[in-house]
Design a protein around this motif. Structure first.
Motif, PDB file in Angstrom:
ATOM      1  N   ASP A 199      78.809  88.175  86.265  1.00  0.00           N
ATOM      2  CA  ASP A 199      77.703  88.598  87.108  1.00  0.00           C
ATOM      3  C   ASP A 199      78.236  89.539  88.192  1.00  0.00           C
ATOM      4  O   ASP A 199      79.222  89.214  88.869  1.00  0.00           O
ATOM      5  N   LEU A 200      77.581  90.677  88.376  1.00  0.00           N
ATOM      6  CA  LEU A 200      78.067  91.691  89.304  1.00  0.00           C
ATOM      7  C   LEU A 200      77.036  91.993  90.389  1.00  0.00           C
ATOM      8  O   LEU A 200      75.826  91.873  90.184  1.00  0.00           O
ATOM      9  N   ALA A 201      77.540  92.409  91.542  1.00  0.00           N
ATOM     10  CA  ALA A 201      76.723  92.959  92.627  1.00  0.00           C
ATOM     11  C   ALA A 201      77.122  94.415  92.787  1.00  0.00           C
ATOM     12  O   ALA A 201      78.303  94.733  92.882  1.00  0.00           O
ATOM     13  N   SER A 202      76.165  95.325  92.812  1.00  0.00           N
ATOM     14  CA  SER A 202      76.462  96.757  92.817  1.00  0.00           C
ATOM     15  C   SER A 202      75.954  97.409  94.095  1.00  0.00           C
ATOM     16  O   SER A 202      74.770  97.294  94.432  1.00  0.00           O
ATOM     17  N   LEU A 203      76.861  98.088  94.802  1.00  0.00           N
ATOM     18  CA  LEU A 203      76.479  98.874  95.971  1.00  0.00           C
ATOM     19  C   LEU A 203      75.936 100.216  95.494  1.00  0.00           C
ATOM     20  O   LEU A 203      76.625 100.973  94.804  1.00  0.00           O
ATOM     21  N   VAL A 230      72.451  92.008  91.058  1.00  0.00           N
ATOM     22  CA  VAL A 230      71.809  92.488  92.288  1.00  0.00           C
ATOM     23  C   VAL A 230      72.368  93.869  92.630  1.00  0.00           C
ATOM     24  O   VAL A 230      73.567  94.102  92.536  1.00  0.00           O
ATOM     25  N   ARG A 231      71.472  94.791  92.994  1.00  0.00           N
ATOM     26  CA  ARG A 231      71.861  96.125  93.439  1.00  0.00           C
ATOM     27  C   ARG A 231      71.254  96.349  94.815  1.00  0.00           C
ATOM     28  O   ARG A 231      70.099  95.991  95.070  1.00  0.00           O
ATOM     29  N   SER A 232      72.022  96.960  95.707  1.00  0.00           N
ATOM     30  CA  SER A 232      71.509  97.214  97.047  1.00  0.00           C
ATOM     31  C   SER A 232      72.330  98.313  97.706  1.00  0.00           C
ATOM     32  O   SER A 232      73.510  98.489  97.402  1.00  0.00           O
ATOM     33  N   SER A 233      71.704  99.060  98.601  1.00  0.00           N
ATOM     34  CA  SER A 233      72.428 100.031  99.408  1.00  0.00           C
ATOM     35  C   SER A 233      72.929  99.408 100.704  1.00  0.00           C
ATOM     36  O   SER A 233      73.544 100.087 101.521  1.00  0.00           O
ATOM     37  N   HIS A 236      76.349  94.793 103.783  1.00  0.00           N
ATOM     38  CA  HIS A 236      76.459  93.450 104.366  1.00  0.00           C
ATOM     39  C   HIS A 236      75.674  92.416 103.564  1.00  0.00           C
ATOM     40  O   HIS A 236      76.093  91.266 103.442  1.00  0.00           O
ATOM     41  N   SER A 237      74.541  92.820 103.008  1.00  0.00           N
ATOM     42  CA  SER A 237      73.762  91.893 102.187  1.00  0.00           C
ATOM     43  C   SER A 237      74.528  91.509 100.925  1.00  0.00           C
ATOM     44  O   SER A 237      74.570  90.330 100.541  1.00  0.00           O
ATOM     45  N   LEU A 238      75.151  92.489 100.276  1.00  0.00           N
ATOM     46  CA  LEU A 238      75.924  92.198  99.067  1.00  0.00           C
ATOM     47  C   LEU A 238      77.107  91.285  99.374  1.00  0.00           C
ATOM     48  O   LEU A 238      77.394  90.346  98.619  1.00  0.00           O
ATOM     49  N   LEU A 239      77.794  91.554 100.482  1.00  0.00           N
ATOM     50  CA  LEU A 239      78.954  90.717 100.829  1.00  0.00           C
ATOM     51  C   LEU A 239      78.532  89.281 101.124  1.00  0.00           C
ATOM     52  O   LEU A 239      79.255  88.335 100.782  1.00  0.00           O
ATOM     53  N   ALA A 240      77.383  89.108 101.735  1.00  0.00           N
ATOM     54  CA  ALA A 240      76.894  87.754 102.005  1.00  0.00           C
ATOM     55  C   ALA A 240      76.607  87.017 100.701  1.00  0.00           C
ATOM     56  O   ALA A 240      76.867  85.810 100.581  1.00  0.00           O
ATOM     57  N   ILE A 241      76.085  87.727  99.721  1.00  0.00           N
ATOM     58  CA  ILE A 241      75.822  87.119  98.412  1.00  0.00           C
ATOM     59  C   ILE A 241      77.131  86.760  97.716  1.00  0.00           C
ATOM     60  O   ILE A 241      77.286  85.665  97.159  1.00  0.00           O
TER      61      ILE A 241
END
Length: 307
Positions: A199-203, A230-233, A236-241
């Motif tokens: 599972d990946l989070a993408s900036l 999850v993808r987000s610009s 900080h939100s991605l790092l919290a996840i």
């Protein structure tokens, strides 16, 4: 070269007013910058409208909005005025401490998150009166570098550019995964990974991976299944996840070095599909020898040398 009769009738002082109006898009602010009155700026604008046979600016809720004609003029008038200023000013007397203007720098999102603060502090140390504007690298950036609206850009190198844009490699980067401390894969290399899909989070980085995530394709070439959850610009939100889950965050090494000890690192598998990792600066070729450009280049290079 003989000047046309129309050009002879133009008061070149009006072009100084035009350049300032392009920058601030407000007659009151332009008057303050040029040490004159607002009615004087309005009269100059009226003369410019008559000369160019165009409104140039249309009043909007937020000030003055440029017309299509003015957007075309910006591509020629701004570089010409900048070149004239640097030609007529003493080149050996350039002192960044005396700069009192805005500096526009476009930076790839990954790189911006890792060096923007350091770069801004370094610029302020040498030029305390400047105003630093860090912009996303976008589809318009190359055009704005050529016109001079953006002073200098920082992105991965090399880019496919027109001959109007100069680029130069100044640093090296790389890519890895960031995960939470205690993640079962922390500190490993994924070359031999045979587990379930990751599972990946993408900036989301403008004009780079805003349409498709790159990491799943890189992993697929190594026989590893992965899905972006999850993808987000918003970094900080991605790092919290990531900190509170087993989601992996594909990240540049420069950015990873700036993160706290709450996170661990995980190497990408060795694969030829990895994107380029060298970092370069870009600027309009016609502007590159201007003293301010050389100063900005040296400042950015210095910050990267200590990153």
């Amino acid at each position: 070269m003989l000047l046309s009769n129309q050009f002879k009738r133009l008061d070149l002082n009006l072009l100084k007013v035009l350049v300032v109006l392009i920058e601030v898009q407000n007659t009151r602010k332009a008057a303050q910058i040029l040490y004159t009155s607002q009615p004087s700026i309005s009269r100059s604008l009226q003369k410019l409208r008559h000369y160019f046979d165009d409104e140039l600016f249309i009043r909007s809720q937020h000030g003055l909005a440029p017309t299509a004609k003015l957007n075309d003029l910006k591509q020629t008038v701004l570089p010409a005025m900048q070149q004239l200023a640097y030609t007529l000013e003493p080149q050996d007397d350039f002192n960044p401490a005396l700069l009192d203007e805005g500096v526009n720098i476009a930076i790839n999102g990954f790189i911006a998150n890792s060096i923007s603060a350091q770069l801004t502090h370094y610029l302020f140390q040498q030029a305390p009166n400047i105003k630093v504007n860090i912009l996303d690298w976008s589809k318009l950036t190359l055009e704005q570098l050529v016109s001079g609206e953006i002073d200098i850009g920082v992105n991965y190198y090399p880019l496919e550019l027109s001959k109007q844009v100069y680029q130069k490699q100044i640093a090296k980067d790389g890519f890895l995964f960031v995960c939470r401390q205690g993640h079962p894969l922390a500190g490993t290399l994924l070359n031999d990974y045979q587990g379930p899909s990751l599972d990946l989070a993408s900036l989301v980085v403008s004009d780079w991976n805003d349409t498709i995530a790159i990491a799943p394709t890189v992993l697929a070439s190594a026989g590893i299944s992965a899905e972006v959850k999850v993808r987000s610009s918003y970094l900080h939100s991605l790092l919290a996840i990531v900190k509170d889950s087993d989601v992996l965050f594909p990240c540049s090494k420069l950015l990873a070095q700036s993160l706290s000890h709450e996170f661990a690192l995980l190497a990408f598998p060795d694969t030829p599909t990895m994107p380029v990792s060298e970092v370069g600066i870009t600027m309009g070729r016609k502007h590159r020898n201007q003293p301010k450009m050389r100063w900005l280049e040296s400042c950015i290079s210095e910050v990267f040398s200590h990153s």
